[in-house]
Design a protein around this motif. Sequence first.
Motif, PDB file in Angstrom:
ATOM      1  N   ARG A 166       0.871  -1.177   0.000  1.00 16.17           N
ATOM      2  CA  ARG A 166       0.000   0.000   0.000  1.00 16.17           C
ATOM      3  C   ARG A 166       0.907   1.225   0.000  1.00 16.17           C
ATOM      4  O   ARG A 166       2.034   1.183   0.493  1.00 16.17           O
ATOM      5  N   ALA A 202      -7.826   4.841  -2.688  1.00 14.08           N
ATOM      6  CA  ALA A 202      -8.468   3.902  -1.760  1.00 14.08           C
ATOM      7  C   ALA A 202      -8.756   4.518  -0.403  1.00 14.08           C
ATOM      8  O   ALA A 202      -9.627   4.031   0.322  1.00 14.08           O
ATOM      9  N   HIS A 235      -3.338   5.615  -0.258  1.00 13.04           N
ATOM     10  CA  HIS A 235      -3.991   6.455   0.725  1.00 13.04           C
ATOM     11  C   HIS A 235      -3.292   7.814   0.719  1.00 13.04           C
ATOM     12  O   HIS A 235      -2.067   7.891   0.824  1.00 13.04           O
ATOM     13  N   PRO A 280      -3.299  -0.271  -3.465  1.00 11.04           N
ATOM     14  CA  PRO A 280      -4.077   0.819  -2.865  1.00 11.04           C
ATOM     15  C   PRO A 280      -3.205   2.021  -2.512  1.00 11.04           C
ATOM     16  O   PRO A 280      -2.065   1.872  -2.061  1.00 11.04           O
ATOM     17  N   SER A 316     -11.185   4.390   2.820  1.00 13.73           N
ATOM     18  CA  SER A 316     -10.586   3.942   4.072  1.00 13.73           C
ATOM     19  C   SER A 316      -9.954   5.158   4.744  1.00 13.73           C
ATOM     20  O   SER A 316      -9.406   6.033   4.077  1.00 13.73           O
TER      21      SER A 316
END
Length: 247
Positions: free
Chosen positions: A22, A85, A52, A50, A121
Motif C-alpha cells: 500500500r 483507496a 492512501h 491501494p 478507508s
Amino acid sequence: MLEVCVEDAAGLAAAIAGGGDRIELCSALALGGLTPSRALVRLAAAAPIPVHMLCRPREGDFHYAEPEVAQVRDDIDLAAESGLAGIVIGAGGVQGLDHGVLADWLDHARRVGSARGKRLSVTLHRVFDLLDDMESGLEQAVAMGFDRILTSGGATRAPEGAAMLAHLHERAAGRIVILAGSGVSVEAVPLLRSTGIAEFHASCRVAGGTSDAGESARLEELGFQKGARLVTDAAEVARLKAAMAHI
C-alpha cells in the motif's frame, strides 16, 4: 502488510517495484509529510496497489482554523474523485483529538465516497502520538469510525515504543488496526512483530539525488534542499518485505 510513504513519482514507482502492499502518498516527508500535489495524486491513481492520500495542509501543529478545515475537505474530494483507496487525517494536540474537526472530515469522506459508490478507508495519523492519554484516544478513534491508527507508540521511533504498541494492539482487540510507523527497518522487524502488529509503515529511503558533490552543495547553499536528498529505494522496500515474511 507494508505501507510505503512516498513523496514523488520515482518513490511511487520504487514502492511498487519493491513489493509494497500500500502507498501513503505525501509531499515534503522531511516535514513529516504534507498533502501531495494534484498532479502526483492523478499519477498515483493508476497504481496497481491501494493508495492512501495524506491530507495535511501545512507543517507544524494539528490545530486547524476553518479555512484549513475547508482545505482538507477539498483534499478529500480530490482523493475520492481520483479513485484513491483512502485518506490519512488528524487534528488535535496533547490534550486530545479534535472531535469537531475530525467528525467534519469523516462525515465528508463518507458522503463523497458514497456518492461515488466507493468507501474511502480512513487512517488517523501520528497526531495520535502527541496525546497524553493514548488509551482514550484509541477508544475515540474506534467510536468515530477510523479504520487504523498510524503510531510509533508515542516514541520518536516505533522500536522505542514497542511496549506501548503491544498494549495498543491488545486493547484494540480487532476493532481498529494499529499501523506501526517511524523507524521501521529490517533490523526492527523482529521486535515490532513481537507486539502482534501486522501492518507497518516505512519510507524505505536512502541517500540519492545528484551524484555531483559540488552541485549538491550548491543546491543546499541556494536553499533548494537541506542535507542529502533521500529517495525511496525499491531494494529497501524488498528487503523490508522479505524480513517481514521470515518472522
